[in-house]
Design a protein around this motif. Structure first.
Motif, PDB file in Angstrom:
ATOM      1  N   GLN A   1       0.836  -1.205   0.000  1.00 40.28           N
ATOM      2  CA  GLN A   1       0.000   0.000   0.000  1.00 40.28           C
ATOM      3  C   GLN A   1       0.869   1.254   0.000  1.00 40.28           C
ATOM      4  O   GLN A   1       0.584   2.236  -0.702  1.00 40.28           O
ATOM      5  CB  GLN A   1      -0.927   0.003   1.224  1.00 40.28           C
ATOM      6  CG  GLN A   1      -1.910   1.169   1.233  1.00 40.28           C
ATOM      7  CD  GLN A   1      -2.891   1.069   2.384  1.00 40.28           C
ATOM      8  OE1 GLN A   1      -2.593   0.473   3.417  1.00 40.28           O
ATOM      9  NE2 GLN A   1      -4.072   1.638   2.211  1.00 40.28           N
ATOM     10  N   PHE A   2       1.949   1.219   0.766  1.00 46.11           N
ATOM     11  CA  PHE A   2       2.905   2.330   0.824  1.00 46.11           C
ATOM     12  C   PHE A   2       3.492   2.601  -0.562  1.00 46.11           C
ATOM     13  O   PHE A   2       3.601   3.757  -0.986  1.00 46.11           O
ATOM     14  CB  PHE A   2       3.997   1.964   1.826  1.00 46.11           C
ATOM     15  CG  PHE A   2       5.158   2.913   1.890  1.00 46.11           C
ATOM     16  CD1 PHE A   2       4.998   4.196   2.389  1.00 46.11           C
ATOM     17  CD2 PHE A   2       6.420   2.511   1.478  1.00 46.11           C
ATOM     18  CE1 PHE A   2       6.085   5.068   2.464  1.00 46.11           C
ATOM     19  CE2 PHE A   2       7.504   3.370   1.555  1.00 46.11           C
ATOM     20  CZ  PHE A   2       7.336   4.659   2.050  1.00 46.11           C
ATOM     21  N   ALA A   3       3.853   1.547  -1.279  1.00 45.58           N
ATOM     22  CA  ALA A   3       4.415   1.708  -2.613  1.00 45.58           C
ATOM     23  C   ALA A   3       3.432   2.410  -3.544  1.00 45.58           C
ATOM     24  O   ALA A   3       3.802   3.329  -4.293  1.00 45.58           O
ATOM     25  CB  ALA A   3       4.805   0.347  -3.189  1.00 45.58           C
ATOM     26  N   PHE A   4       2.177   1.998  -3.498  1.00 48.84           N
ATOM     27  CA  PHE A   4       1.169   2.629  -4.340  1.00 48.84           C
ATOM     28  C   PHE A   4       1.045   4.110  -4.006  1.00 48.84           C
ATOM     29  O   PHE A   4       0.927   4.958  -4.908  1.00 48.84           O
ATOM     30  CB  PHE A   4      -0.184   1.934  -4.158  1.00 48.84           C
ATOM     31  CG  PHE A   4      -1.295   2.580  -4.938  1.00 48.84           C
ATOM     32  CD1 PHE A   4      -1.413   2.347  -6.300  1.00 48.84           C
ATOM     33  CD2 PHE A   4      -2.198   3.424  -4.316  1.00 48.84           C
ATOM     34  CE1 PHE A   4      -2.431   2.964  -7.034  1.00 48.84           C
ATOM     35  CE2 PHE A   4      -3.212   4.040  -5.046  1.00 48.84           C
ATOM     36  CZ  PHE A   4      -3.334   3.800  -6.404  1.00 48.84           C
ATOM     37  N   GLN A   5       1.084   4.435  -2.722  1.00 53.39           N
ATOM     38  CA  GLN A   5       0.979   5.836  -2.314  1.00 53.39           C
ATOM     39  C   GLN A   5       2.161   6.681  -2.806  1.00 53.39           C
ATOM     40  O   GLN A   5       2.039   7.888  -2.969  1.00 53.39           O
ATOM     41  CB  GLN A   5       0.866   5.922  -0.793  1.00 53.39           C
ATOM     42  CG  GLN A   5      -0.449   5.375  -0.263  1.00 53.39           C
ATOM     43  CD  GLN A   5      -0.447   5.202   1.261  1.00 53.39           C
ATOM     44  OE1 GLN A   5       0.586   4.864   1.855  1.00 53.39           O
ATOM     45  NE2 GLN A   5      -1.594   5.418   1.881  1.00 53.39           N
ATOM     46  N   LEU A   6       3.300   6.005  -3.063  1.00 54.27           N
ATOM     47  CA  LEU A   6       4.474   6.713  -3.566  1.00 54.27           C
ATOM     48  C   LEU A   6       4.536   6.712  -5.096  1.00 54.27           C
ATOM     49  O   LEU A   6       5.465   7.282  -5.673  1.00 54.27           O
ATOM     50  CB  LEU A   6       5.757   6.084  -3.009  1.00 54.27           C
ATOM     51  CG  LEU A   6       6.011   6.281  -1.517  1.00 54.27           C
ATOM     52  CD1 LEU A   6       7.348   5.672  -1.131  1.00 54.27           C
ATOM     53  CD2 LEU A   6       5.973   7.758  -1.127  1.00 54.27           C
ATOM     54  N   GLY A   7       3.574   6.079  -5.729  1.00 53.06           N
ATOM     55  CA  GLY A   7       3.503   6.139  -7.177  1.00 53.06           C
ATOM     56  C   GLY A   7       4.163   5.006  -7.926  1.00 53.06           C
ATOM     57  O   GLY A   7       4.413   5.116  -9.128  1.00 53.06           O
ATOM     58  N   THR A   8       4.457   3.893  -7.247  1.00 56.47           N
ATOM     59  CA  THR A   8       5.024   2.737  -7.930  1.00 56.47           C
ATOM     60  C   THR A   8       4.160   1.508  -7.663  1.00 56.47           C
ATOM     61  O   THR A   8       3.456   1.443  -6.652  1.00 56.47           O
ATOM     62  CB  THR A   8       6.476   2.463  -7.479  1.00 56.47           C
ATOM     63  OG1 THR A   8       6.977   1.324  -8.200  1.00 56.47           O
ATOM     64  CG2 THR A   8       6.561   2.167  -5.990  1.00 56.47           C
ATOM     65  N   ASN A   9       4.222   0.552  -8.571  1.00 55.64           N
ATOM     66  CA  ASN A   9       3.464  -0.695  -8.362  1.00 55.64           C
ATOM     67  C   ASN A   9       4.379  -1.887  -8.119  1.00 55.64           C
ATOM     68  O   ASN A   9       3.963  -3.033  -8.234  1.00 55.64           O
ATOM     69  CB  ASN A   9       2.542  -0.980  -9.551  1.00 55.64           C
ATOM     70  CG  ASN A   9       3.304  -1.253 -10.847  1.00 55.64           C
ATOM     71  OD1 ASN A   9       4.532  -1.141 -10.906  1.00 55.64           O
ATOM     72  ND2 ASN A   9       2.571  -1.600 -11.894  1.00 55.64           N
ATOM     73  N   VAL A  10       5.643  -1.618  -7.753  1.00 56.00           N
ATOM     74  CA  VAL A  10       6.644  -2.677  -7.582  1.00 56.00           C
ATOM     75  C   VAL A  10       7.117  -2.747  -6.137  1.00 56.00           C
ATOM     76  O   VAL A  10       7.648  -1.771  -5.599  1.00 56.00           O
ATOM     77  CB  VAL A  10       7.863  -2.438  -8.498  1.00 56.00           C
ATOM     78  CG1 VAL A  10       8.945  -3.479  -8.235  1.00 56.00           C
ATOM     79  CG2 VAL A  10       7.439  -2.479  -9.968  1.00 56.00           C
TER      80      VAL A  10
END
Length: 260
Positions: A93-102
């Protein structure tokens, strides 16, 4: 033609977080990989903290290529598995919030036999994480090297389609005695991220050694050609883990990739 998007794993620079961002930008990187265990911890950052972090990264004209979240044990180990899965979901979820899907992790040892209890544990855990990733918009991305390309492909085939992606780390494959070229050919359709690492086998010591990019046995033109065939559009993230001259070697690695 493959468009090279170059990223730097911030931990490779061995600098404080904000200084590392500045260095990565000054060296010509377009993005960075953030460690969600040692640099920023998802469980401890607030919504306003995430907004501030995004702005700080954007101020350096950088994006987030990936979030790494390396757990002490793989998802084949039952001990503390629920806690490990929950923490991984927070990182996704944190990654998505930072704009990445990896989100990158070593998923664990792949058993040779499907009737091994650890095989079922691994498949169930990765299925759970994969479905969660579909919900939040991220992929758990399995780092290569702890098993051969064919063994990782066997695990992917056992999962519902689209639940597990691959972080191709050719250096780690060589270090552990596997073929980077074979893994690239077999896993290319599932590669969502690439660690630009090089290595060579030390025949005298019987083990692999990480070396500066371009000075080892990894055939990067071949790997890039394979990725191009499969229309890879992700980042090549420079990850130098064993250097005493990290900034210089990262700069040289960027030049090496741009030269291709």
């Amino acid at each position: 033609m493959l468009s090279l998007k170059i990223s730097v794993r911030l931990a490779s620079l061995r600098q404080p977080f904000k200084k590392a961002l500045r260095t990565a930008a000054s060296l010509g990187a377009q993005a960075v990989e953030i460690d969600a265990r040692t640099e920023v911890q998802p469980a401890e950052i607030t919504a306003s903290g995430i907004r501030h972090l995004r702005k700080t990264i954007a101020d350096f004209n950088l994006k987030v290529a990936a979030v790494s979240f390396r757990t002490r044990n793989g998802y084949h180990v039952l001990e503390n598995l629920d806690r490990r899965i929950e923490a991984t979901k927070q990182a996704m979820q944190f990654a998505f919030q930072l704009g990445t899907n990896v989100v990158i992790n070593q998923v664990g040892q792949v058993p040779q036999e499907t009737d091994d209890p650890q095989w079922e544990t691994l498949v169930q855990a990765l299925s759970d994480l994969g479905r969660y990733g579909q919900h939040v918009g991220t992929f758990l991305t399995a780092g290569t090297g702890s098993e051969s390309g064919p063994d990782l492909k066997r695990l992917i085939d056992a999962l519902p389609e689209g639940l597990l992606a691959v972080n191709l780390d050719p250096g780690n494959l060589v270090i552990n005695g596997f073929s980077a070229s074979e893994a690239a050919r077999i896993l290319a359709p599932y590669v969502h991220h690439v660690h630009a690492r090089d290595a060579m086998r030390d025949l005298a010591r019987g083990r692999g050694l990480e070396v500066p990019l371009g000075s080892g046995t990894v055939d990067f033109p071949e790997l890039l050609g394979i990725l191009e065939e499969h229309r890879y559009g992700g980042y090549l993230t420079i990850d130098r883990q064993g250097s005493d001259n990290a900034v210089t070697e990262v700069a040289q690695a960027i030049q090496f990739l741009n030269s291709m």
